[in-house]
Design an enzyme around this catalytic site. Structure first.
Site, PDB file in Angstrom:
ATOM      1  N   ARG A  48      -0.864  -5.750   9.037  1.00 28.14           N
ATOM      2  CA  ARG A  48      -0.326  -5.789   7.667  1.00 28.14           C
ATOM      3  C   ARG A  48       1.100  -6.341   7.653  1.00 28.14           C
ATOM      4  O   ARG A  48       1.490  -7.072   6.744  1.00 28.14           O
ATOM      5  CB  ARG A  48      -0.348  -4.383   7.054  1.00 28.14           C
ATOM      6  CG  ARG A  48      -1.766  -3.956   6.715  1.00 28.14           C
ATOM      7  CD  ARG A  48      -1.797  -2.571   6.142  1.00 28.14           C
ATOM      8  NE  ARG A  48      -1.167  -2.466   4.827  1.00 28.14           N
ATOM      9  CZ  ARG A  48      -0.858  -1.305   4.264  1.00 28.14           C
ATOM     10  NH1 ARG A  48      -1.105  -0.173   4.895  1.00 28.14           N
ATOM     11  NH2 ARG A  48      -0.301  -1.260   3.070  1.00 28.14           N
TER      12      ARG A  48
ATOM     13  N   GLN B 269       5.511   1.959  -5.156  1.00 27.38           N
ATOM     14  CA  GLN B 269       4.611   2.614  -4.204  1.00 27.38           C
ATOM     15  C   GLN B 269       4.371   1.670  -3.030  1.00 27.38           C
ATOM     16  O   GLN B 269       3.695   2.019  -2.074  1.00 27.38           O
ATOM     17  CB  GLN B 269       3.271   2.923  -4.875  1.00 27.38           C
ATOM     18  CG  GLN B 269       3.389   3.885  -6.030  1.00 27.38           C
ATOM     19  CD  GLN B 269       2.119   3.853  -6.882  1.00 27.38           C
ATOM     20  OE1 GLN B 269       1.181   4.594  -6.643  1.00 27.38           O
ATOM     21  NE2 GLN B 269       2.084   2.989  -7.873  1.00 27.38           N
ATOM     22  N   ASN B 270       4.888   0.449  -3.132  1.00 32.96           N
ATOM     23  CA  ASN B 270       4.620  -0.543  -2.090  1.00 32.96           C
ATOM     24  C   ASN B 270       5.557  -0.371  -0.905  1.00 32.96           C
ATOM     25  O   ASN B 270       6.704   0.043  -1.057  1.00 32.96           O
ATOM     26  CB  ASN B 270       4.762  -1.958  -2.662  1.00 32.96           C
ATOM     27  CG  ASN B 270       3.792  -2.191  -3.803  1.00 32.96           C
ATOM     28  OD1 ASN B 270       2.835  -1.439  -3.953  1.00 32.96           O
ATOM     29  ND2 ASN B 270       4.048  -3.210  -4.596  1.00 32.96           N
TER      30      ASN B 270
ATOM     31  N   HIS C  71       6.536   5.479  -1.033  1.00 33.76           N
ATOM     32  CA  HIS C  71       5.600   5.570   0.089  1.00 33.76           C
ATOM     33  C   HIS C  71       6.149   4.963   1.378  1.00 33.76           C
ATOM     34  O   HIS C  71       5.386   4.646   2.285  1.00 33.76           O
ATOM     35  CB  HIS C  71       4.259   4.922  -0.296  1.00 33.76           C
ATOM     36  CG  HIS C  71       3.530   5.673  -1.372  1.00 33.76           C
ATOM     37  ND1 HIS C  71       2.519   5.141  -2.126  1.00 33.76           N
ATOM     38  CD2 HIS C  71       3.682   6.959  -1.818  1.00 33.76           C
ATOM     39  CE1 HIS C  71       2.067   6.048  -2.983  1.00 33.76           C
ATOM     40  NE2 HIS C  71       2.771   7.148  -2.832  1.00 33.76           N
TER      41      HIS C  71
ATOM     42  N   CYS D 154      10.010   6.654  21.964  1.00 39.73           N
ATOM     43  CA  CYS D 154      11.432   6.945  21.761  1.00 39.73           C
ATOM     44  C   CYS D 154      12.084   7.291  23.106  1.00 39.73           C
ATOM     45  O   CYS D 154      11.385   7.632  24.065  1.00 39.73           O
ATOM     46  CB  CYS D 154      11.513   8.128  20.806  1.00 39.73           C
ATOM     47  SG  CYS D 154      13.148   8.791  20.520  1.00 39.73           S
TER      48      CYS D 154
ATOM     49  N   CYS E 274      13.371   9.976  23.720  1.00 36.60           N
ATOM     50  CA  CYS E 274      12.996  11.368  23.989  1.00 36.60           C
ATOM     51  C   CYS E 274      11.546  11.491  24.459  1.00 36.60           C
ATOM     52  O   CYS E 274      11.078  12.583  24.760  1.00 36.60           O
ATOM     53  CB  CYS E 274      13.217  12.225  22.742  1.00 36.60           C
ATOM     54  SG  CYS E 274      11.886  12.094  21.534  1.00 36.60           S
TER      55      CYS E 274
ATOM     56  N   THR F  46      -0.574  -1.077 -10.852  1.00 35.88           N
ATOM     57  CA  THR F  46      -0.994   0.124 -10.104  1.00 35.88           C
ATOM     58  C   THR F  46      -2.200   0.739 -10.801  1.00 35.88           C
ATOM     59  O   THR F  46      -2.277   0.747 -12.035  1.00 35.88           O
ATOM     60  CB  THR F  46       0.140   1.163  -9.963  1.00 35.88           C
ATOM     61  OG1 THR F  46      -0.399   2.336  -9.329  1.00 35.88           O
ATOM     62  CG2 THR F  46       0.776   1.550 -11.282  1.00 35.88           C
ATOM     63  N   SER F  47      -3.127   1.255 -10.000  1.00 39.66           N
ATOM     64  CA  SER F  47      -4.293   1.915 -10.576  1.00 39.66           C
ATOM     65  C   SER F  47      -3.911   3.313 -11.083  1.00 39.66           C
ATOM     66  O   SER F  47      -4.684   3.945 -11.789  1.00 39.66           O
ATOM     67  CB  SER F  47      -5.415   2.012  -9.539  1.00 39.66           C
ATOM     68  OG  SER F  47      -4.951   2.690  -8.397  1.00 39.66           O
TER      69      SER F  47
ATOM     70  N   ALA G 276       0.782  -9.922 -13.349  1.00 40.97           N
ATOM     71  CA  ALA G 276       2.199  -9.553 -13.447  1.00 40.97           C
ATOM     72  C   ALA G 276       3.096 -10.780 -13.270  1.00 40.97           C
ATOM     73  O   ALA G 276       4.123 -10.908 -13.935  1.00 40.97           O
ATOM     74  CB  ALA G 276       2.533  -8.505 -12.383  1.00 40.97           C
TER      75      ALA G 276
HETATM   76  P1  OAD Z   1      -4.394  -0.073  -6.104  1.00 41.33           P
HETATM   77  O1  OAD Z   1      -5.054  -1.030  -5.174  1.00 41.33           O
HETATM   78  O2  OAD Z   1      -5.023   1.255  -6.288  1.00 41.33           O
HETATM   79  O3  OAD Z   1      -4.290  -0.720  -7.555  1.00 41.33           O
HETATM   80  C1  OAD Z   1      -3.849  -2.041  -7.739  1.00 41.33           C
HETATM   81  C2  OAD Z   1      -3.789  -2.308  -9.239  1.00 41.33           C
HETATM   82  O4  OAD Z   1      -3.224  -3.591  -9.428  1.00 41.33           O
HETATM   83  C3  OAD Z   1      -5.156  -2.310  -9.930  1.00 41.33           C
HETATM   84  O5  OAD Z   1      -5.057  -1.515 -11.118  1.00 41.33           O
HETATM   85  C4  OAD Z   1      -5.389  -3.785 -10.284  1.00 41.33           C
HETATM   86  O6  OAD Z   1      -6.127  -3.946 -11.480  1.00 41.33           O
HETATM   87  C5  OAD Z   1      -3.973  -4.281 -10.423  1.00 41.33           C
HETATM   88  N1  OAD Z   1      -3.749  -5.725 -10.156  1.00 41.33           N
HETATM   89  C6  OAD Z   1      -4.326  -6.510  -9.220  1.00 41.33           C
HETATM   90  N2  OAD Z   1      -3.807  -7.746  -9.236  1.00 41.33           N
HETATM   91  C7  OAD Z   1      -2.862  -7.753 -10.217  1.00 41.33           C
HETATM   92  C8  OAD Z   1      -1.958  -8.737 -10.733  1.00 41.33           C
HETATM   93  N3  OAD Z   1      -1.903  -9.974 -10.241  1.00 41.33           N
HETATM   94  N4  OAD Z   1      -1.119  -8.384 -11.743  1.00 41.33           N
HETATM   95  C9  OAD Z   1      -1.147  -7.123 -12.260  1.00 41.33           C
HETATM   96  N5  OAD Z   1      -1.981  -6.153 -11.811  1.00 41.33           N
HETATM   97  C10 OAD Z   1      -2.823  -6.461 -10.815  1.00 41.33           C
HETATM   98  O7  OAD Z   1      -2.876   0.040  -5.621  1.00 41.33           O
HETATM   99  P2  OAD Z   1      -1.788   1.170  -5.943  1.00 41.33           P
HETATM  100  O8  OAD Z   1      -1.949   1.662  -7.329  1.00 41.33           O
HETATM  101  O9  OAD Z   1      -0.499   0.619  -5.529  1.00 41.33           O
HETATM  102  O10 OAD Z   1      -0.732   4.764  -0.839  1.00 41.33           O
HETATM  103  O11 OAD Z   1      -2.226   2.305  -4.945  1.00 41.33           O
HETATM  104  C11 OAD Z   1      -1.461   3.471  -4.872  1.00 41.33           C
HETATM  105  C12 OAD Z   1      -1.401   3.965  -3.447  1.00 41.33           C
HETATM  106  O12 OAD Z   1      -2.721   4.103  -2.925  1.00 41.33           O
HETATM  107  C13 OAD Z   1      -0.732   3.021  -2.469  1.00 41.33           C
HETATM  108  O13 OAD Z   1       0.668   3.126  -2.470  1.00 41.33           O
HETATM  109  C14 OAD Z   1      -1.307   3.478  -1.161  1.00 41.33           C
HETATM  110  C15 OAD Z   1      -2.747   3.612  -1.560  1.00 41.33           C
HETATM  111  O14 OAD Z   1      -3.522   4.467  -0.791  1.00 41.33           O
HETATM  112  C16 OAD Z   1      -0.272   5.033   0.377  1.00 41.33           C
HETATM  113  O15 OAD Z   1      -0.338   4.237   1.284  1.00 41.33           O
HETATM  114  C17 OAD Z   1       0.333   6.384   0.507  1.00 41.33           C
HETATM  115 ZN    ZN Z   2      12.589  10.854  19.746  1.00 40.61          ZN
END
Ligand code: OAD
Ligand code: ZN
Length: 257
Positions: free
Chosen positions: A81, A112-113, A130, A158, A160, A198-199, A241
């Site tokens: 990644r 959240q990214n 996150h 590390c 340690c 974000t979803s 976006a």
């Molecule tokens: P998701 O993959 O759940 O959601 C992505 C959102 O972006 C969806 O609602 C899509 O419809 C929308 N989308 C896709 N392309 C787009 C674009 N070009 N413009 C606008 N919207 C668009 O991702 P997150 O909501 O970020 O957590 O997920 C939340 C968390 O779940 C992440 O931070 C991660 C994951 O598990 C951890 O790693 C802790």
């Molecule tokens: Zn350490």
């Protein structure tokens, strides 16, 4: 309202009077972002058609027990990644958010990214809920190792002796307290709160939308499709976006003239 900007009349008409009037009165704005804002930079999202979690199991990768079981595998995934992220660039959406800093008294990014693209785009006031893939720390003594790690002899350790892990929040882990508290404060003090790409299904992060709404902020969603929180938003713009946010910047600039 539906705003397919490519078919809309330019600026004011395309974005809606109520939204633009509210925006012109707003001093403090927050952008709460998720994987969708980086999709146009070529970074896959988690859910949806080509989402990461359709192909891979978070229980095996984004989880502390998985790391302890097989640190090599978890690191391979994060290094993969990291490579994608390093090869990508901030897109017009990230850049538009950064440009807003010149147009409002206070612009806060709550993301959240973990991809660091808001910072690379020039945003200054960022809370990372996150974590950040550019940072790593020792699971024993929490010393940070933010330089390029050496995997020549397996998973890096590390001084340690503890294993070094990426500084990202895994399932079942708490969010960094200072980042969450700062985000919550910005959310409740905001005049306008944008929910971008974000979803909004992962908590506690998604709870910020509700907190902002309760505190009286005007909630605006930018997404390619409706989400869990669409029904509580005051305004929704359906589209990418990277297209919609620059239109909003343009509208603010022409309003200020
Ligand atoms: P998701 O993959 O759940 O959601 C992505 C959102 O972006 C969806 O609602 C899509 O419809 C929308 N989308 C896709 N392309 C787009 C674009 N070009 N413009 C606008 N919207 C668009 O991702 P997150 O909501 O970020 O957590 O997920 C939340 C968390 O779940 C992440 O931070 C991660 C994951 O598990 C951890 O790693 C802790
Ligand atoms: Zn350490």
């Amino acid at each position: 309202m539906n705003s397919d900007l490519s078919n809309s009349p330019p600026l004011r008409g395309g974005l809606g009077e109520a939204f633009l009037d509210k925006l012109s009165e707003s001093k403090k704005i927050v952008f709460f972002t998720g994987a969708g804002i980086s999709a146009e930079s070529g970074i896959p999202t988690f859910r949806g058609k080509d989402g990461i979690w359709n192909k891979l199991r978070p229980e095996e990768l984004a989880n502390f027990n998985a790391f302890m079981r097989n640190p090599q595998m978890v690191w391979e995934w994060y290094n993969h990644r990291k490579k994608i992220i390093h090869e990508s660039k901030p897109n017009t959406g990230h850049l538009a958010i950064s440009e807003m800093q010149d147009l409002f008294d206070e612009v806060t990014v709550v993301t959240q990214n973990i991809d660091n693209l808001h910072r690379r785009a020039g945003s200054k006031n960022i809370f990372e809920l996150h974590g950040n893939i550019e940072r790593n720390f020792c699971i024993n003594c929490r010393t940070f190792y933010n330089e390029e790690l050496d995997f020549a002899n397996g998973v890096p350790k590390c001084k340690c002796g503890g294993l070094i892990r990426p500084d990202v929040v895994w399932f079942g882990e708490y969010l960094p307290e200072d980042q969450f508290e700062g985000s919550e404060k910005a959310a409740v003090l905001s005049d306008m709160f944008f929910v971008v790409g974000t979803s909004a299904v992962v908590y506690p992060a998604a709870g910020l939308v509700h907190a902002a709404k309760r505190a009286g902020s005007f909630i605006v969603e930018v997404n390619i499709e409706p989400t869990e929180i669409s029904s509580i938003c005051h305004e929704s713009f359906w589209g990418e976006a990277g297209k919609i946010l620059p239109e909003i910047v343009k509208a603010v600039k022409s309003n200020n003239r």
